[in-house]
Design a protein around this motif. Sequence first.
Motif, PDB file in Angstrom:
ATOM      1  N   GLU A   1       2.920  -2.860   0.633  1.00 20.82           N
ATOM      2  CA  GLU A   1       2.018  -2.608   1.752  1.00 20.82           C
ATOM      3  C   GLU A   1       1.692  -1.127   1.873  1.00 20.82           C
ATOM      4  O   GLU A   1       2.404  -0.264   1.364  1.00 20.82           O
ATOM      5  N   ALA A   2       0.577  -0.881   2.561  1.00 19.01           N
ATOM      6  CA  ALA A   2       0.164   0.466   2.930  1.00 19.01           C
ATOM      7  C   ALA A   2      -0.535   0.349   4.278  1.00 19.01           C
ATOM      8  O   ALA A   2      -1.040  -0.726   4.637  1.00 19.01           O
ATOM      9  N   ARG A   3      -0.568   1.444   5.035  1.00 22.91           N
ATOM     10  CA  ARG A   3      -1.289   1.441   6.312  1.00 22.91           C
ATOM     11  C   ARG A   3      -2.369   2.510   6.221  1.00 22.91           C
ATOM     12  O   ARG A   3      -2.075   3.712   6.227  1.00 22.91           O
ATOM     13  N   VAL A   4      -3.590   2.060   6.129  1.00 25.49           N
ATOM     14  CA  VAL A   4      -4.705   2.979   5.870  1.00 25.49           C
ATOM     15  C   VAL A   4      -5.932   2.596   6.694  1.00 25.49           C
ATOM     16  O   VAL A   4      -6.042   1.481   7.201  1.00 25.49           O
TER      17      VAL A   4
ATOM     18  N   MET B   1       9.147  -1.860 -13.409  1.00 22.96           N
ATOM     19  CA  MET B   1       7.937  -1.062 -13.518  1.00 22.96           C
ATOM     20  C   MET B   1       6.697  -1.945 -13.503  1.00 22.96           C
ATOM     21  O   MET B   1       5.717  -1.679 -12.802  1.00 22.96           O
ATOM     22  N   TRP B   2       6.743  -3.018 -14.276  1.00 27.14           N
ATOM     23  CA  TRP B   2       5.571  -3.899 -14.375  1.00 27.14           C
ATOM     24  C   TRP B   2       5.269  -4.582 -13.045  1.00 27.14           C
ATOM     25  O   TRP B   2       4.137  -4.558 -12.570  1.00 27.14           O
ATOM     26  N   PHE B   3       6.275  -5.184 -12.423  1.00 25.68           N
ATOM     27  CA  PHE B   3       6.002  -5.970 -11.228  1.00 25.68           C
ATOM     28  C   PHE B   3       5.640  -5.087 -10.041  1.00 25.68           C
ATOM     29  O   PHE B   3       4.804  -5.453  -9.209  1.00 25.68           O
ATOM     30  N   GLY B   4       6.256  -3.901  -9.946  1.00 23.02           N
ATOM     31  CA  GLY B   4       5.850  -2.963  -8.906  1.00 23.02           C
ATOM     32  C   GLY B   4       4.377  -2.620  -9.018  1.00 23.02           C
ATOM     33  O   GLY B   4       3.655  -2.557  -8.026  1.00 23.02           O
ATOM     34  N   GLY B   5       3.923  -2.442 -10.257  1.00 23.19           N
ATOM     35  CA  GLY B   5       2.501  -2.168 -10.481  1.00 23.19           C
ATOM     36  C   GLY B   5       1.619  -3.327 -10.071  1.00 23.19           C
ATOM     37  O   GLY B   5       0.537  -3.138  -9.508  1.00 23.19           O
ATOM     38  N   GLU B   6       2.073  -4.548 -10.358  1.00 23.31           N
ATOM     39  CA  GLU B   6       1.297  -5.728  -9.963  1.00 23.31           C
ATOM     40  C   GLU B   6       1.111  -5.786  -8.445  1.00 23.31           C
ATOM     41  O   GLU B   6       0.014  -6.046  -7.941  1.00 23.31           O
ATOM     42  N   MET B   7       2.182  -5.547  -7.705  1.00 24.27           N
ATOM     43  CA  MET B   7       2.115  -5.612  -6.255  1.00 24.27           C
ATOM     44  C   MET B   7       1.221  -4.512  -5.690  1.00 24.27           C
ATOM     45  O   MET B   7       0.434  -4.728  -4.765  1.00 24.27           O
ATOM     46  N   VAL B   8       1.321  -3.315  -6.271  1.00 22.65           N
ATOM     47  CA  VAL B   8       0.492  -2.198  -5.822  1.00 22.65           C
ATOM     48  C   VAL B   8      -0.986  -2.466  -6.099  1.00 22.65           C
ATOM     49  O   VAL B   8      -1.852  -2.212  -5.257  1.00 22.65           O
ATOM     50  N   GLU B   9      -1.286  -2.989  -7.279  1.00 26.01           N
ATOM     51  CA  GLU B   9      -2.680  -3.276  -7.621  1.00 26.01           C
ATOM     52  C   GLU B   9      -3.282  -4.291  -6.654  1.00 26.01           C
ATOM     53  O   GLU B   9      -4.449  -4.198  -6.282  1.00 26.01           O
ATOM     54  N   GLY B  10      -2.486  -5.275  -6.238  1.00 28.88           N
ATOM     55  CA  GLY B  10      -2.996  -6.276  -5.308  1.00 28.88           C
ATOM     56  C   GLY B  10      -3.399  -5.665  -3.978  1.00 28.88           C
ATOM     57  O   GLY B  10      -4.449  -6.001  -3.406  1.00 28.88           O
ATOM     58  N   VAL B  11      -2.576  -4.754  -3.457  1.00 37.00           N
ATOM     59  CA  VAL B  11      -2.912  -4.086  -2.194  1.00 37.00           C
ATOM     60  C   VAL B  11      -4.145  -3.204  -2.377  1.00 37.00           C
ATOM     61  O   VAL B  11      -5.032  -3.160  -1.517  1.00 37.00           O
ATOM     62  N   THR B  12      -4.229  -2.519  -3.501  1.00 37.62           N
ATOM     63  CA  THR B  12      -5.377  -1.653  -3.752  1.00 37.62           C
ATOM     64  C   THR B  12      -6.667  -2.459  -3.817  1.00 37.62           C
ATOM     65  O   THR B  12      -7.715  -2.028  -3.314  1.00 37.62           O
ATOM     66  N   ASP B  13      -6.618  -3.635  -4.423  1.00 40.62           N
ATOM     67  CA  ASP B  13      -7.795  -4.515  -4.455  1.00 40.62           C
ATOM     68  C   ASP B  13      -8.271  -4.838  -3.039  1.00 40.62           C
ATOM     69  O   ASP B  13      -9.467  -4.820  -2.737  1.00 40.62           O
ATOM     70  N   ALA B  14      -7.319  -5.148  -2.164  1.00 40.80           N
ATOM     71  CA  ALA B  14      -7.668  -5.497  -0.788  1.00 40.80           C
ATOM     72  C   ALA B  14      -8.247  -4.302  -0.041  1.00 40.80           C
ATOM     73  O   ALA B  14      -9.183  -4.441   0.755  1.00 40.80           O
ATOM     74  N   ILE B  15      -7.716  -3.114  -0.283  1.00 37.64           N
ATOM     75  CA  ILE B  15      -8.238  -1.907   0.362  1.00 37.64           C
ATOM     76  C   ILE B  15      -9.669  -1.646  -0.081  1.00 37.64           C
ATOM     77  O   ILE B  15     -10.538  -1.291   0.732  1.00 37.64           O
ATOM     78  N   GLU B  16      -9.943  -1.838  -1.361  1.00 44.40           N
ATOM     79  CA  GLU B  16     -11.303  -1.619  -1.851  1.00 44.40           C
ATOM     80  C   GLU B  16     -12.270  -2.649  -1.281  1.00 44.40           C
ATOM     81  O   GLU B  16     -13.424  -2.326  -0.971  1.00 44.40           O
ATOM     82  N   ASP B  17     -11.823  -3.881  -1.135  1.00 43.86           N
ATOM     83  CA  ASP B  17     -12.675  -4.900  -0.535  1.00 43.86           C
ATOM     84  C   ASP B  17     -13.005  -4.531   0.912  1.00 43.86           C
ATOM     85  O   ASP B  17     -14.138  -4.700   1.361  1.00 43.86           O
ATOM     86  N   GLN B  18     -12.012  -4.012   1.636  1.00 46.31           N
ATOM     87  CA  GLN B  18     -12.254  -3.564   3.007  1.00 46.31           C
ATOM     88  C   GLN B  18     -13.238  -2.404   3.041  1.00 46.31           C
ATOM     89  O   GLN B  18     -14.096  -2.319   3.914  1.00 46.31           O
ATOM     90  N   LEU B  19     -13.116  -1.504   2.095  1.00 51.44           N
ATOM     91  CA  LEU B  19     -13.988  -0.341   2.027  1.00 51.44           C
ATOM     92  C   LEU B  19     -15.458  -0.754   1.948  1.00 51.44           C
ATOM     93  O   LEU B  19     -16.325  -0.120   2.549  1.00 51.44           O
ATOM     94  N   LEU B  20     -15.733  -1.839   1.237  1.00 54.69           N
ATOM     95  CA  LEU B  20     -17.116  -2.280   1.071  1.00 54.69           C
ATOM     96  C   LEU B  20     -17.502  -3.387   2.033  1.00 54.69           C
ATOM     97  O   LEU B  20     -18.591  -3.350   2.630  1.00 54.69           O
ATOM     98  N   ASN B  21     -16.640  -4.382   2.208  1.00 56.54           N
ATOM     99  CA  ASN B  21     -17.041  -5.627   2.858  1.00 56.54           C
ATOM    100  C   ASN B  21     -16.398  -5.886   4.215  1.00 56.54           C
ATOM    101  O   ASN B  21     -16.715  -6.896   4.847  1.00 56.54           O
ATOM    102  N   GLY B  22     -15.492  -5.028   4.676  1.00 56.22           N
ATOM    103  CA  GLY B  22     -14.830  -5.261   5.954  1.00 56.22           C
ATOM    104  C   GLY B  22     -15.829  -5.419   7.093  1.00 56.22           C
ATOM    105  O   GLY B  22     -16.815  -4.680   7.173  1.00 56.22           O
TER     106      GLY B  22
END
Length: 330
Positions: free
Chosen positions: A310-313, A161-182
Amino acid sequence: EAAYAKCDEIGTEVEQATNELHAALDAAAGSSIDPGDSYAYRIADEAARLIVPGATEAHGAALVTSPIDVPHPVGIIAGLPHDPNRLVDLIVDRRQLTEGNKFQYLRQTARTNNAAPVADGATKPTSVFTVAPQEGEASVVAHLSEPMPERFLQDHEDFVMWFGGEMVEGVTDAIEDQLLNGDGTGANQLGILNTSGILNVTWSTDLLTTIRKGGTALAAINEQPTALAINPQDAERVDLATDNQGQFHSDLEARIFQNVRRIQTNSVPAGQAILGDWRQVRLFVRESMRVDGDRSGTNFSTNSITWRAEARVGHGVLRPQAFAVLDLTA
């Protein structure tokens, strides 16, 4: 009654996703995680919870499910903290892409309302509501973990549970960075800060005046901001601002922000803030978040597992003028 019906619907979707992931593990026997390993199925169960559309939001396809929302067993791993403020939570317009990687949306580029009283027999005035089609393409946002001992799965009950959350949070951080700074090059999305047509509000007198000027600039064109995204360093400057008598501004939230939600996030560069109507961003989800583990190759000989999330968005700014970028530096 509607809430119970929604819970039943989500439960069915979770069960279906879990079964599909179990089947995928069976098909991958010998090349990835051992399908007979109960811990592998726990990964599948957790991944199913993370990727089921609508699991945490009633609108569109949910991008992520935060592990914070799940009751943790006693002894949960004390990981490093994440940013609790999520810009993706502000985006309520979400669309699931069912085929292909490309998407199209309409962007409003002009609005002139010429409605007026009209005499009998006279020609009615024409208003201008110009829209232009915009093309986009979903991007794969992903990362790998370093190989780690497989025994963690057996020795630490809460690891999955913990590590799955860590991996998901990392991808979400990158998506948010793209949302603003891509910057829109290669696989990068075009972020709000690089989108043509957004408003730019220059520094004016002091920090609070500049923020209020941003609200005025949007109100002048009938835009209604839903949130201010601001770097924590600048949020501190706002909170510690004082009047001429050295007193803190007790009515600051109501007077300056006018009940607009304030989000502190490191995704916004220090010295800038983004005030806008976040309903004017659309998130396109081609593949929801997934977490996979692999122990083939070198990992097999060392009893290790490498994880991938990963996610494709993709995203589109429907109305750029709904966003004002504030310069918070004198």
